[in-house]
Scaffold this motif. Structure first.
Motif, PDB file in Angstrom:
ATOM      1  N   VAL A 149     -29.181  22.052 -18.982  1.00 48.89           N
ATOM      2  CA  VAL A 149     -28.232  21.827 -20.074  1.00 48.89           C
ATOM      3  C   VAL A 149     -26.968  21.141 -19.556  1.00 48.89           C
ATOM      4  CG1 VAL A 149     -26.806  22.990 -21.806  1.00 48.89           C
ATOM      5  CG2 VAL A 149     -29.077  23.854 -21.298  1.00 48.89           C
ATOM      6  N   GLN A 150     -26.531  20.103 -20.269  1.00 44.44           N
ATOM      7  CA  GLN A 150     -25.271  19.437 -19.951  1.00 44.44           C
ATOM      8  C   GLN A 150     -24.156  20.325 -20.502  1.00 44.44           C
ATOM      9  OE1 GLN A 150     -24.865  16.244 -18.401  1.00 44.44           O
ATOM     10  NE2 GLN A 150     -22.725  16.861 -18.336  1.00 44.44           N
ATOM     11  N   SER A 151     -23.310  20.862 -19.623  1.00 44.09           N
ATOM     12  CA  SER A 151     -22.335  21.850 -20.078  1.00 44.09           C
ATOM     13  C   SER A 151     -21.237  21.237 -20.933  1.00 44.09           C
ATOM     14  CB  SER A 151     -21.698  22.551 -18.885  1.00 44.09           C
ATOM     15  OG  SER A 151     -20.800  23.528 -19.350  1.00 44.09           O
ATOM     16  N   THR A 152     -20.839  21.988 -21.974  1.00 43.19           N
ATOM     17  CA  THR A 152     -19.715  21.570 -22.812  1.00 43.19           C
ATOM     18  C   THR A 152     -18.518  22.491 -22.588  1.00 43.19           C
ATOM     19  OG1 THR A 152     -20.787  22.848 -24.564  1.00 43.19           O
ATOM     20  CG2 THR A 152     -21.032  20.465 -24.668  1.00 43.19           C
ATOM     21  N   ILE A 153     -18.673  23.487 -21.701  1.00 44.80           N
ATOM     22  CA  ILE A 153     -17.567  24.399 -21.399  1.00 44.80           C
ATOM     23  C   ILE A 153     -16.631  23.720 -20.403  1.00 44.80           C
ATOM     24  CG2 ILE A 153     -16.925  26.652 -20.406  1.00 44.80           C
ATOM     25  CD1 ILE A 153     -19.714  27.651 -21.202  1.00 44.80           C
ATOM     26  N   SER A 154     -15.347  23.811 -20.668  1.00 44.88           N
ATOM     27  CA  SER A 154     -14.362  23.205 -19.773  1.00 44.88           C
ATOM     28  C   SER A 154     -14.355  23.931 -18.428  1.00 44.88           C
ATOM     29  CB  SER A 154     -12.988  23.289 -20.430  1.00 44.88           C
ATOM     30  OG  SER A 154     -11.982  22.976 -19.505  1.00 44.88           O
ATOM     31  N   ARG A 155     -14.071  23.187 -17.359  1.00 47.00           N
ATOM     32  CA  ARG A 155     -14.017  23.811 -16.028  1.00 47.00           C
ATOM     33  C   ARG A 155     -12.885  24.843 -15.962  1.00 47.00           C
ATOM     34  NH1 ARG A 155     -12.396  20.253 -12.516  1.00 47.00           N
ATOM     35  NH2 ARG A 155     -13.245  21.255 -10.670  1.00 47.00           N
ATOM     36  N   GLN A 163       9.532  20.881 -27.945  1.00 46.65           N
ATOM     37  CA  GLN A 163       8.583  21.293 -26.905  1.00 46.65           C
ATOM     38  C   GLN A 163       7.330  20.429 -27.036  1.00 46.65           C
ATOM     39  OE1 GLN A 163       9.499  24.014 -24.760  1.00 46.65           O
ATOM     40  NE2 GLN A 163      11.423  23.703 -25.851  1.00 46.65           N
ATOM     41  N   MET A 164       6.497  20.475 -25.997  1.00 42.93           N
ATOM     42  CA  MET A 164       5.214  19.775 -26.055  1.00 42.93           C
ATOM     43  C   MET A 164       4.099  20.794 -26.297  1.00 42.93           C
ATOM     44  SD  MET A 164       5.684  16.544 -25.734  1.00 42.93           S
ATOM     45  CE  MET A 164       3.969  16.060 -25.550  1.00 42.93           C
ATOM     46  N   ASP A 165       3.001  20.322 -26.908  1.00 42.44           N
ATOM     47  CA  ASP A 165       1.822  21.166 -27.092  1.00 42.44           C
ATOM     48  C   ASP A 165       0.606  20.253 -27.177  1.00 42.44           C
ATOM     49  OD1 ASP A 165       0.275  23.409 -27.384  1.00 42.44           O
ATOM     50  OD2 ASP A 165       1.162  24.083 -29.275  1.00 42.44           O
ATOM     51  N   GLY A 166      -0.593  20.823 -27.053  1.00 41.71           N
ATOM     52  CA  GLY A 166      -1.803  20.004 -27.112  1.00 41.71           C
ATOM     53  C   GLY A 166      -3.046  20.858 -27.251  1.00 41.71           C
ATOM     54  N   LEU A 167      -4.186  20.167 -27.400  1.00 41.51           N
ATOM     55  CA  LEU A 167      -5.484  20.828 -27.513  1.00 41.51           C
ATOM     56  C   LEU A 167      -6.388  20.335 -26.397  1.00 41.51           C
ATOM     57  CD1 LEU A 167      -6.077  20.324 -31.366  1.00 41.51           C
ATOM     58  CD2 LEU A 167      -5.108  22.347 -30.254  1.00 41.51           C
ATOM     59  N   THR A 168      -7.327  21.155 -25.975  1.00 42.59           N
ATOM     60  CA  THR A 168      -8.294  20.710 -24.968  1.00 42.59           C
ATOM     61  C   THR A 168      -9.422  19.947 -25.662  1.00 42.59           C
ATOM     62  OG1 THR A 168      -9.366  22.863 -25.107  1.00 42.59           O
ATOM     63  CG2 THR A 168      -7.769  22.561 -23.342  1.00 42.59           C
ATOM     64  N   THR A 169     -10.260  19.236 -24.892  1.00 43.43           N
ATOM     65  CA  THR A 169     -11.270  18.335 -25.467  1.00 43.43           C
ATOM     66  C   THR A 169     -12.137  19.026 -26.510  1.00 43.43           C
ATOM     67  OG1 THR A 169     -11.311  17.143 -23.375  1.00 43.43           O
ATOM     68  CG2 THR A 169     -13.112  16.699 -24.905  1.00 43.43           C
ATOM     69  N   ASN A 170     -12.835  20.105 -26.128  1.00 44.39           N
ATOM     70  CA  ASN A 170     -13.716  20.786 -27.075  1.00 44.39           C
ATOM     71  C   ASN A 170     -13.076  22.011 -27.716  1.00 44.39           C
ATOM     72  OD1 ASN A 170     -15.863  19.004 -26.870  1.00 44.39           O
ATOM     73  ND2 ASN A 170     -16.684  20.029 -25.061  1.00 44.39           N
ATOM     74  N   GLY A 171     -11.866  22.320 -27.312  1.00 47.95           N
ATOM     75  CA  GLY A 171     -11.104  23.369 -27.967  1.00 47.95           C
ATOM     76  C   GLY A 171     -11.507  24.790 -27.610  1.00 47.95           C
ATOM     77  N   VAL A 172     -10.572  25.696 -27.846  1.00 48.59           N
ATOM     78  CA  VAL A 172     -10.801  27.137 -27.693  1.00 48.59           C
ATOM     79  C   VAL A 172     -10.602  27.741 -29.080  1.00 48.59           C
ATOM     80  CG1 VAL A 172      -9.906  29.273 -26.671  1.00 48.59           C
ATOM     81  CG2 VAL A 172     -10.036  27.183 -25.295  1.00 48.59           C
TER      82      VAL A 172
END
Length: 423
Positions: A134-140, A183-192
């Motif tokens: 499986v190609q993982s989609t979980i962030s490192r 302030q700064m904020d952001g989201l990760t690629t596949n999100g939590v």
């Protein structure tokens, strides 16, 4: 259930009892990983008070620096989050030590900053070999949890974890923005994603609403698809504080958070074993072979033995394994006709649910999930059959917590009908 030798957990000097915040349990495993729990890779992970606080909190913000200057700042021996706005502009937020919190990090990476290594859950897999392709989609470095070191030991979740150089790096393509208070904020690629159940984790629990958690711990409605550039709307009325029964989805694995208080009310493995022995002591019989059925010991949970109970999932009648009514055309589609009521449906072995943390009560195991045959209490089956778990990038479906198989049938589970001994 909890071992005092859990690394990084301190004990109170007077009693030597470890201060425990809670546990994370990975959905889809029945008490342990298929090939056994090893080191930081396991099916459940205890979070407790560390001997020394390792939490961090934001301090200095460096705005409008070049990538080179940003690199110099983030190379300092302290934590930082870099937000790349363009090729010529990066904002770096430095983080400083927080003596009031303990930080735990979760992700796919086996590097030392990760406390709990999580890999993709493959539904119904019996060994790690099943999951290798499986190609993982979980962030490192998927997320981090900050636990307050003093009562009530509040746990808060944030997207993204710090890497080996103590940095979180949000590149040009990552969703990021400036907040109204500069302030700064952001989201990760596949999100939590996080879902807090209503009424806590009890027999009265009802599903909550899935939300996305940002890098700074703010709560948002879901994006249109998992990795869309456009963030959802901020939800001011909700919090990133984890409660007993909160579900955390890392896009490839879903974790259940149980607080120390919640686990104290949960059935123990000893209790589940007593319930198993109670069922076996009633000597349920196969209505066809008249042989006595028995659930195997909880250590043997993947290969059926000759006394194993089997169930017709359409009606719930429990039998031993037999070939009655095993017509050729039924064998092809794995459908079998129940000798008791003639209902046609899947015929599968029954397995006890051994992960006590998934139970919402301590009632006897009377119901089985469809189609996998994992057995648990009525209220536990009803709870999990209502929970829409994220699947892939934009779909949700209910699944068995013990093996992650998607539920089928009208309810997703069936009440078991045992036949007692004839004597």
């Amino acid at each position: 259930m909890y071992s005092p030798e859990q690394e990084n957990i301190s004990t109170t000097s007077s009693t030597k009892v470890p201060v425990k915040y809670g546990e994370l349990i990975v959905l889809g495993y029945n008490g342990s990983l298929p090939n056994g729990d090893r080191g930081r890779r396991k099916s459940r992970f205890a979070l407790g008070k560390r001997p020394k606080a390792n939490g961090v909190k934001p301090s200095t913000i460096h705005i409008a620096c070049s990538p080179q200057a940003a690199k110099a700042i983030s190379n300092k021996d302290q934590h930082s989050i870099s937000y790349t706005l363009s090729r010529v502009q990066t904002v770096v937020v430095e983080y400083t030590h927080d003596s009031n919190t303990d930080m735990y990090q979760i992700g796919r990476s086996t590097e030392s900053p990760i406390d709990f290594v999580v890999t993709d859950t493959v539904a119904g897999s019996q060994s790690n070999a099943d999951t290798q392709s499986v190609q993982s989609t979980i962030s490192r470095f998927a997320c981090r949890i900050m636990c307050q070191r003093t009562p009530p030991f509040t746990a808060r979740i944030y997207a993204a974890g710090f890497d080996s150089s103590k940095n979180i790096f949000l590149g040009e393509k990552a969703a990021k923005w400036k907040t109204p208070d500069a302030q700064m904020d952001g989201l990760t690629t596949n999100g939590v994603l996080v879902m807090h159940p209503r009424n806590g984790f009890t027999q009265d629990s009802k599903p909550g609403v899935w939300r996305e958690i940002s890098v700074c711990g703010n709560v948002f409605t879901l994006r249109e698809t998992r990795s869309a550039q456009q963030r959802g709307k901020i939800v001011e009325t909700e919090s990133q504080e984890l409660m007993d029964g909160s579900l955390i989805d890392l896009c490839g694995a879903t974790l259940l958070w149980r607080t120390a208080e919640g686990l104290a009310r949960t059935p123990t493995l000893k209790h589940l074993e007593a319930l198993r022995q109670e069922i076996n002591a009633a000597r349920p019989q196969c209505p066809v072979g008249f042989n006595t059925l028995a659930f195997p010991s909880m250590r043997r949970k993947d290969t059926p033995d000759e006394k194993q109970p089997w169930v017709y999932l359409q009606c719930g009648h429990v039998h031993g394994f037999h070939n009655w009514g095993n017509h050729c055309e039924e064998r092809e589609g794995r459908l079998r006709e129940c000798p008791m009521c003639r209902a046609k449906g899947p015929y599968v072995p029954l397995w006890l649910g051994c992960e006590a943390g998934f139970y919402v009560d301590a009632a006897p195991p009377t119901h089985a999930f469809n189609p996998c045959g994992h057995v648990c209490s009525d209220k536990t089956a009803a709870f999990w059959s209502q929970i829409p778990l994220p699947h892939g990038t934009h779909t949700f479906h209910a699944a068995c917590p013990f093996c992650a198989q998607q539920l089928s049938g009208e309810q997703g589970f069936v009440r078991l009908i045992f036949q007692g001994p004839l004597d």
